[in-house]
Motif scaffolding. Structure first.
Motif: not given
Length: 146
Positions: A79-89
């Motif tokens: 499982i991967d989780v977003g730590v730093k995401l594009p502005f739209f997420l």
């Protein structure tokens, strides 16, 4: 919102785990937006993947961390989780699963995401679904029965 795509392939669980490499990761990215891989540690807990997405007029960094990996005789999951995401997420969780079957394996992309509002989630859903549907023929070709 949730997206789940299942792909039947001919390869064994061990072959698929061995094949989840940086090269496969790069091949799974559709042509748009172009992706520059800044870091790929692997698929084990604690590993990180950092991407730069190029939207022509601007670039966005996407950093994910592998938070869990589990392997049994019949399955392999991480499982991967977003730590730093594009502005739209606002939220991102991608459960990668591989399950053994008698005639090969099933690769499962199970994604949960949020943009922050239900309306923008509904707009993003078909775009993200298409991005992951793009992976099916690549998985099939890469993991044909050998």
């Amino acid at each position: 919102m949730r997206i789940q795509i299942r792909t039947k392939v001919g390869a064994s669980l061990k072959e698929i785990k061995k094949g989840f490499t940086e090269d496969l990761f790069l091949s799974l990215n559709p042509p748009f937006p172009p992706v520059k891989l800044k870091q790929f540690d692997g698929c084990s807990a604690g590993d990180e993947v950092i991407l730069e997405l190029n939207f022509l007029l601007f670039k966005q960094v996407w950093k994910s961390e592998i938070v869990e990996e589990t392997e049994t005789e019949a399955s392999w999951h991480f499982i991967d989780v977003g730590v730093k995401l594009p502005f739209f997420l606002k939220k991102w969780k991608h459960h990668h699963g591989v399950e053994h079957e008698e005639s090969g394996s099933i690769i499962i992309d199970d994604i949960t995401f949020s943009t922050g509002t239900i309306l923008s989630d509904l707009v993003m859903y078909p775009l993200l679904y298409g991005q992951f549907l793009y992976r099916k023929p690549i998985y099939k070709k890469t993991f044909e029965k050998t």
